[in-house]
Design an enzyme around this catalytic site. Structure first.
Site, PDB file in Angstrom:
ATOM      1  CG  ASP A 137      34.924  35.378  51.288  1.00 46.29           C
ATOM      2  OD1 ASP A 137      34.912  35.165  50.073  1.00 46.29           O
ATOM      3  OD2 ASP A 137      34.103  36.123  51.858  1.00 46.29           O
ATOM      4  N   GLY A 138      37.375  37.840  51.570  1.00 48.33           N
ATOM      5  CA  GLY A 138      37.323  39.261  51.915  1.00 48.33           C
ATOM      6  C   GLY A 138      35.976  39.693  52.474  1.00 48.33           C
ATOM      7  CG  ASP A 155      44.534  44.670  43.866  1.00 48.39           C
ATOM      8  OD1 ASP A 155      44.034  44.547  42.733  1.00 48.39           O
ATOM      9  OD2 ASP A 155      45.745  44.479  44.096  1.00 48.39           O
ATOM     10  CG  ASP A 158      37.748  41.046  35.707  1.00 48.83           C
ATOM     11  OD1 ASP A 158      37.901  42.274  35.827  1.00 48.83           O
ATOM     12  OD2 ASP A 158      38.476  40.338  34.997  1.00 48.83           O
ATOM     13  N   PRO A 162      36.177  34.053  41.836  1.00 46.26           N
ATOM     14  CG  PRO A 162      38.354  33.262  42.186  1.00 46.26           C
ATOM     15  CD  PRO A 162      37.349  33.522  41.116  1.00 46.26           C
TER      16      PRO A 162
END
Lengths: 281, 281
Positions: A137-138, A155, A158, A162
């Site tokens: 997960d970023g 990047d 929307d 996720p």
């Protein structure tokens, strides 16, 4: 066979592209993934029903996410890319020999695996030795980082599903902390045109500018995204995208089809209605 | 009621907008004219099946056709508008008190009559005393003019059907002759994206630059035109759209929602692929 993929830009406006044949359709742990071959746009990637890229015009999005910051700070060495499982941003970044490390945090391994197999046009450089892929997960990944990156590129999909966490104040705060003193944050910033996209663009800009001392927005013509008018955020701890534009970029000999130095300056000149949208919050 | 208007951008890509109700549909001597009320874009005008304008975003097109030349030469007094039956360009021109005469050559009187009745948002200034409407073929009208206008705006339909003659070398040559020594020609210049539009843009640029000493192209984000990436031509006998930009435009107090002076400079910075398209002929 008369097969069309349709994306609803609002419930009252839709764009459709004719499909030659479906390539693969799968559900990952996080989202539905579809890849199609189309007549007008080559192969296309669709996540949860939203068109992510087409082979015909992905260069516009990926060049604008990458070369804008690289032309401002050619000293960029350490880069974090969040999302970007299709590999398009990575492909553009690997054109710079000066970049030493590219960490990529992509939550969905299946997107990467499928793009490697079916979208070699974008996923061609994911095996570059400088690229380190973390299937995480970023938001969590960036939380643990301090003063480590010269550039973070978000990047994301929307701001729902996720990608939702990647539009929060907490996330932008963590990006600020993860960046070095010359750091730049680039993010896909939705569109100013259809009401829901415009609201997301407005909220995003407000969150970023509450955290970064410099927060600007630039635009590109992206024909297969809603309205064709797409925004990107450029935030930094001080570097200005135009005043600090390096004079050396052209000498690097990097081949681009959308980006050029005049366009670099031009793309920050926003229409009046977009400026008003972003500033009225 | 589930009623949709669809425009095919190519045979393999289409854009559809949901119609609330049809307002009027007629065949004139020259073309089919449809006016609809839509949910997402307000009232829309369609000629021969092609979307000409929507109330939501017509300001973009009309401002970009008008304020670009007016900001370069605030001395413009005599203007010829070709086409433009919806009145949008006229509305923008009448904001300038310095303009003394606006001749309008529109081939189809029925378009004007219907727009006056059903599209007051654009047709609101057609009765301005400076406006003289000639229901004539634009090519024939301009043929008889010599050294008469400071500005010609060609607000035509596409290069087929009634608008076809307005994309010929002969027409551009006649415009050159009709312009005074500081004259500027502005034309809608199609789009660089879908193949047929791109070919039309390329041909048009070549014809104009073979006649005018200065021929540049600028762009705008027009969400309801094919690809959302629309081009305009700026040709002149010498005036440069950026070097000769007047410093006084902002002082005129003209209200715009898309155009501003930074955008004026930015919109001439074209993507690399568009520059190559226009220059490779």
């Amino acid at each position: 066979m008369d097969l069309w993929f349709t994306e609803y830009y609002t419930k009252n406006a839709r764009f459709s592209i004719k499909i030659d044949k479906p390539v693969i359709s799968l559900n990952s742990e996080f989202q539905r993934i579809d890849i199609f071959d189309s007549y007008a746009f080559g192969r296309v990637l669709v996540l949860d029903g939203y068109l992510m890229l087409t082979e015909k015009d992905e260069f516009i999005y990926h060049e604008m996410m990458t070369h804008i910051p690289m032309a401002v700070n050619p000293e960029i060495r350490d880069v974090l890319v969040i999302g970007a499982g299709d590999g398009g941003v990575i492909r553009e970044l690997t054109k710079y020999e000066t970049i030493k490390r590219i960490d990529m945090a992509e939550i969905d391994k299946l997107v990467v695996d499928l793009c490697k197999k079916y979208l070699p046009q974008t996923a061609c450089k994911l095996d570059d030795p400088r690229v380190h892929i973390y299937y995480e997960d970023g938001l969590k990944f960036v939380r643990s980082k301090n003063n480590e990156y010269d550039l973070i590129i978000v990047d994301s999909t929307d701001p729902f599903g996720p990608g939702e966490d990647l539009f929060t104040r907490e996330f932008y705060g963590n990006c600020y902390k993860a960046l070095k003193s010359d750091g730049i944050l680039i993010n896909q910033h939705e569109s100013p045109y259809y009401p829901n996209d415009a609201l997301a663009a407005q909220k995003t800009h407000n969150r970023i500018k509450s955290i970064f001392p410099l927060a600007k927005v630039y635009q590109a013509h992206l024909p297969t995204y809603p309205s064709g008018h797409w925004l990107f955020g450029f935030a930094s701890k001080g570097l200005d995208p135009i005043d600090d534009l390096s004079s050396n970029w052209s000498m690097l000999g990097i081949n681009t089809r959308y980006y050029n130095k005049e366009l670099h300056k031009g793309c920050f000149a926003l229409p009046t209605y977009v400026k008003e949208l972003l500033n009225n919050a």
